[in-house]
Scaffold this motif. Structure first.
Motif, PDB file in Angstrom:
ATOM      1  N   ASP A 198     -81.420  76.258  16.560  1.00  0.00           N
ATOM      2  CA  ASP A 198     -81.895  75.871  17.851  1.00  0.00           C
ATOM      3  C   ASP A 198     -82.208  77.513  18.116  1.00  0.00           C
ATOM      4  OD1 ASP A 198     -82.945  73.766  18.602  1.00  0.00           O
ATOM      5  OD2 ASP A 198     -80.421  73.502  19.207  1.00  0.00           O
ATOM      6  N   ILE A 199     -82.433  78.184  17.042  1.00  0.00           N
ATOM      7  CA  ILE A 199     -82.731  79.897  17.586  1.00  0.00           C
ATOM      8  C   ILE A 199     -83.866  80.807  18.220  1.00  0.00           C
ATOM      9  CG2 ILE A 199     -83.992  80.601  15.460  1.00  0.00           C
ATOM     10  CD1 ILE A 199     -80.941  82.415  17.228  1.00  0.00           C
ATOM     11  N   GLY A 200     -84.659  79.375  18.070  1.00  0.00           N
ATOM     12  CA  GLY A 200     -85.949  79.083  19.140  1.00  0.00           C
ATOM     13  C   GLY A 200     -85.972  79.294  20.222  1.00  0.00           C
ATOM     14  N   LYS A 201     -85.010  78.659  20.384  1.00  0.00           N
ATOM     15  CA  LYS A 201     -84.381  78.477  22.556  1.00  0.00           C
ATOM     16  C   LYS A 201     -84.607  79.780  22.629  1.00  0.00           C
ATOM     17  CE  LYS A 201     -81.647  74.169  22.091  1.00  0.00           C
ATOM     18  NZ  LYS A 201     -81.123  73.668  22.714  1.00  0.00           N
ATOM     19  N   ILE A 202     -84.118  80.851  22.312  1.00  0.00           N
ATOM     20  CA  ILE A 202     -83.845  82.773  22.816  1.00  0.00           C
ATOM     21  C   ILE A 202     -85.100  82.542  23.537  1.00  0.00           C
ATOM     22  CG2 ILE A 202     -83.413  84.753  22.411  1.00  0.00           C
ATOM     23  CD1 ILE A 202     -81.253  83.809  20.274  1.00  0.00           C
ATOM     24  N   GLY A 203     -86.439  82.711  22.443  1.00  0.00           N
ATOM     25  CA  GLY A 203     -87.551  83.142  23.501  1.00  0.00           C
ATOM     26  C   GLY A 203     -88.074  81.833  24.588  1.00  0.00           C
ATOM     27  N   ILE A 204     -87.571  80.816  24.657  1.00  0.00           N
ATOM     28  CA  ILE A 204     -88.452  79.946  25.043  1.00  0.00           C
ATOM     29  C   ILE A 204     -87.609  80.618  27.385  1.00  0.00           C
ATOM     30  CG2 ILE A 204     -88.510  77.678  26.222  1.00  0.00           C
ATOM     31  CD1 ILE A 204     -87.769  76.915  23.253  1.00  0.00           C
ATOM     32  N   PRO A 205     -88.944  80.334  28.071  1.00  0.00           N
ATOM     33  CA  PRO A 205     -87.917  81.272  29.141  1.00  0.00           C
ATOM     34  C   PRO A 205     -87.174  79.392  29.712  1.00  0.00           C
ATOM     35  CG  PRO A 205     -90.181  81.289  29.019  1.00  0.00           C
ATOM     36  CD  PRO A 205     -89.702  80.774  27.864  1.00  0.00           C
ATOM     37  N   ASP A 206     -86.521  80.250  30.679  1.00  0.00           N
ATOM     38  CA  ASP A 206     -85.365  79.035  31.362  1.00  0.00           C
ATOM     39  C   ASP A 206     -86.086  78.388  31.861  1.00  0.00           C
ATOM     40  OD1 ASP A 206     -83.227  79.913  30.103  1.00  0.00           O
ATOM     41  OD2 ASP A 206     -82.608  80.860  32.462  1.00  0.00           O
ATOM     42  N   GLY A 207     -87.291  78.521  33.013  1.00  0.00           N
ATOM     43  CA  GLY A 207     -88.241  77.951  33.574  1.00  0.00           C
ATOM     44  C   GLY A 207     -88.173  76.198  32.788  1.00  0.00           C
ATOM     45  N   ILE A 208     -88.710  76.672  31.410  1.00  0.00           N
ATOM     46  CA  ILE A 208     -89.396  75.600  30.955  1.00  0.00           C
ATOM     47  C   ILE A 208     -88.176  74.844  30.313  1.00  0.00           C
ATOM     48  CG2 ILE A 208     -90.498  75.598  28.437  1.00  0.00           C
ATOM     49  CD1 ILE A 208     -92.877  77.585  29.372  1.00  0.00           C
ATOM     50  N   LEU A 209     -86.661  75.602  29.636  1.00  0.00           N
ATOM     51  CA  LEU A 209     -86.133  75.115  28.940  1.00  0.00           C
ATOM     52  C   LEU A 209     -85.417  74.048  29.467  1.00  0.00           C
ATOM     53  CD1 LEU A 209     -84.562  75.236  25.659  1.00  0.00           C
ATOM     54  CD2 LEU A 209     -83.704  77.149  27.176  1.00  0.00           C
ATOM     55  N   LYS A 210     -84.908  74.287  30.988  1.00  0.00           N
ATOM     56  CA  LYS A 210     -84.166  73.950  31.640  1.00  0.00           C
ATOM     57  C   LYS A 210     -85.384  72.696  32.287  1.00  0.00           C
ATOM     58  CE  LYS A 210     -80.323  77.237  31.453  1.00  0.00           C
ATOM     59  NZ  LYS A 210     -79.493  77.965  31.484  1.00  0.00           N
ATOM     60  N   LYS A 211     -85.643  72.849  32.448  1.00  0.00           N
ATOM     61  CA  LYS A 211     -86.939  71.498  33.191  1.00  0.00           C
ATOM     62  C   LYS A 211     -86.398  70.800  33.292  1.00  0.00           C
ATOM     63  CE  LYS A 211     -91.594  71.279  35.411  1.00  0.00           C
ATOM     64  NZ  LYS A 211     -92.822  71.687  34.939  1.00  0.00           N
ATOM     65  N   ASN A 212     -86.622  69.313  34.142  1.00  0.00           N
ATOM     66  CA  ASN A 212     -86.065  68.368  34.886  1.00  0.00           C
ATOM     67  C   ASN A 212     -87.235  67.583  33.794  1.00  0.00           C
ATOM     68  OD1 ASN A 212     -83.135  69.036  34.789  1.00  0.00           O
ATOM     69  ND2 ASN A 212     -83.867  68.762  36.859  1.00  0.00           N
ATOM     70  N   GLY A 213     -88.155  67.455  35.039  1.00  0.00           N
ATOM     71  CA  GLY A 213     -90.068  66.803  34.668  1.00  0.00           C
ATOM     72  C   GLY A 213     -90.665  67.476  33.706  1.00  0.00           C
ATOM     73  N   PRO A 214     -92.136  66.495  33.493  1.00  0.00           N
ATOM     74  CA  PRO A 214     -92.519  66.936  31.967  1.00  0.00           C
ATOM     75  C   PRO A 214     -93.338  69.027  32.266  1.00  0.00           C
ATOM     76  CG  PRO A 214     -92.950  64.852  33.311  1.00  0.00           C
ATOM     77  CD  PRO A 214     -91.971  65.212  34.116  1.00  0.00           C
ATOM     78  N   LEU A 215     -92.916  68.148  31.316  1.00  0.00           N
ATOM     79  CA  LEU A 215     -94.384  70.012  31.147  1.00  0.00           C
ATOM     80  C   LEU A 215     -95.989  69.982  31.325  1.00  0.00           C
ATOM     81  CD1 LEU A 215     -92.461  71.607  27.946  1.00  0.00           C
ATOM     82  CD2 LEU A 215     -91.447  72.063  30.184  1.00  0.00           C
ATOM     83  N   THR A 216     -96.161  70.987  31.992  1.00  0.00           N
ATOM     84  CA  THR A 216     -97.332  71.072  32.357  1.00  0.00           C
ATOM     85  C   THR A 216     -98.162  71.518  30.910  1.00  0.00           C
ATOM     86  OG1 THR A 216     -97.575  73.326  33.007  1.00  0.00           O
ATOM     87  CG2 THR A 216     -96.879  72.329  34.985  1.00  0.00           C
ATOM     88  N   ASP A 217    -100.129  71.020  30.745  1.00  0.00           N
ATOM     89  CA  ASP A 217    -100.162  71.386  29.675  1.00  0.00           C
ATOM     90  C   ASP A 217    -100.517  73.060  29.456  1.00  0.00           C
ATOM     91  OD1 ASP A 217    -100.932  69.063  29.500  1.00  0.00           O
ATOM     92  OD2 ASP A 217    -103.394  69.346  30.227  1.00  0.00           O
ATOM     93  N   GLU A 218    -100.143  73.935  30.567  1.00  0.00           N
ATOM     94  CA  GLU A 218    -100.459  75.339  30.537  1.00  0.00           C
ATOM     95  C   GLU A 218     -98.547  75.732  29.544  1.00  0.00           C
ATOM     96  OE1 GLU A 218     -99.968  79.370  32.524  1.00  0.00           O
ATOM     97  OE2 GLU A 218    -100.495  77.324  33.827  1.00  0.00           O
ATOM     98  N   GLU A 219     -97.282  74.927  30.707  1.00  0.00           N
ATOM     99  CA  GLU A 219     -96.250  74.627  29.808  1.00  0.00           C
ATOM    100  C   GLU A 219     -95.359  74.301  28.518  1.00  0.00           C
ATOM    101  OE1 GLU A 219     -93.522  75.008  34.210  1.00  0.00           O
ATOM    102  OE2 GLU A 219     -93.896  72.734  32.653  1.00  0.00           O
ATOM    103  N   SER A 220     -96.815  73.562  27.457  1.00  0.00           N
ATOM    104  CA  SER A 220     -96.632  72.955  26.599  1.00  0.00           C
ATOM    105  C   SER A 220     -97.325  73.971  25.652  1.00  0.00           C
ATOM    106  CB  SER A 220     -96.524  71.264  26.329  1.00  0.00           C
ATOM    107  OG  SER A 220     -97.782  71.098  27.311  1.00  0.00           O
ATOM    108  N   GLY A 221     -98.277  74.822  25.441  1.00  0.00           N
ATOM    109  CA  GLY A 221     -99.031  75.040  25.083  1.00  0.00           C
ATOM    110  C   GLY A 221     -98.475  76.570  24.650  1.00  0.00           C
ATOM    111  N   PRO A 222     -98.865  77.043  23.610  1.00  0.00           N
ATOM    112  CA  PRO A 222     -98.214  78.175  22.606  1.00  0.00           C
ATOM    113  C   PRO A 222     -97.894  79.073  24.133  1.00  0.00           C
ATOM    114  CG  PRO A 222    -100.407  77.476  21.763  1.00  0.00           C
ATOM    115  CD  PRO A 222    -100.715  77.173  22.852  1.00  0.00           C
TER     116      PRO A 222
END
Length: 223
Positions: A198-222
């Motif tokens: 799970d080391i990849g979690k380090i580079g994911i912003p909290d706003g995306i990692l801990k978001k309760n709802g589904p991710l937007t297309d922009e958030e789920s992209g590279p």
């Protein structure tokens, strides 16, 4: 009186060649025995050659003792063919003894030096190996700490995953799979490295990692 008689007899010039030949023969044979015993322990060929030289030299002294007792050979200063022959042989064997003994001492010193250098080299390799292992463990500990900081379950899921990895590795080994790879040390290393999945979690912003709802297309992209 007996001691006086023995000492007086041995100090008598008539008996001195017998005493010298007897002592020299014993020393030669005993020296050969010691050199042979050393050869059996060390397997140094020079020790075997030295033992032969000692034995032959002792045998020459035995022959000289026989000639003194039964053929009237006496001091070297008296001359005679037997005296000349025996002392020529003894001189040759003394020179050979010196040469081979010197070579044996040098060989022993070289062997000890090689053994010391090998042990020192092994110690250096072992130290470098332990240092590398320590560095790896420190790196793993640091990365694992970072991974646990990003875990939503306060590390519980990571602990469970480590237990799963250990159980699977042990089961594989019990079933006869990957026996060369699944040593106790390798399994411990696998368990310690498990949180890195799970080391990849380090580079994911909290706003995306801990978001309760589904991710937007922009958030789920590279990212």
């Amino acid at each position: 009186m007996l001691d006086y008689f023995l000492i007086g007899s041995l100090s008598d010039p008539r008996y001195q060649p017998i005493v010298i030949a007897s002592v020299s023969a014993c020393l030669g044979l005993f020296g050969g025995y010691l050199a042979h015993q050393f050869y059996k322990k060390s397997q140094i060929s020079l020790a075997s050659a030295l033992a032969i030289i000692f034995y032959v030299g002792g045998l020459v002294w035995v022959i000289r003792l026989v000639t003194i007792l039964f053929y009237g050979v006496n001091f070297a200063s008296r001359g005679g063919a037997l005296n000349v022959i025996s002392f020529v042989f003894l001189l040759i064997f003394d020179l050979l003894r010196y040469v081979f003994f010197t070579g044996l001492v040098i060989s022993i010193a070289e062997r000890k030096k090689e053994k010391f250098n090998q042990e020192f080299h092994d110690i250096k390799i072992e130290f470098a190996k332990k240092k590398a292992e320590q560095s790896e463990l420190q790196l793993l500990s640091s990365l694992n700490a970072l991974a646990k900081e990003r875990d939503d379950e306060a590390g519980n899921r990571i602990v469970r995953t480590q237990n799963y990895v250990r159980a699977l590795a042990l089961r594989l080994r019990i079933n006869g799979h990957y026996l060369d790879q699944l040593s106790d040390e390798s399994i411990d290393l696998l368990v310690k490295a498990t949180p890195l999945h799970d080391i990849g979690k380090i580079g994911i912003p909290d706003g995306i990692l801990k978001k309760n709802g589904p991710l937007t297309d922009e958030e789920s992209g590279p990212l």
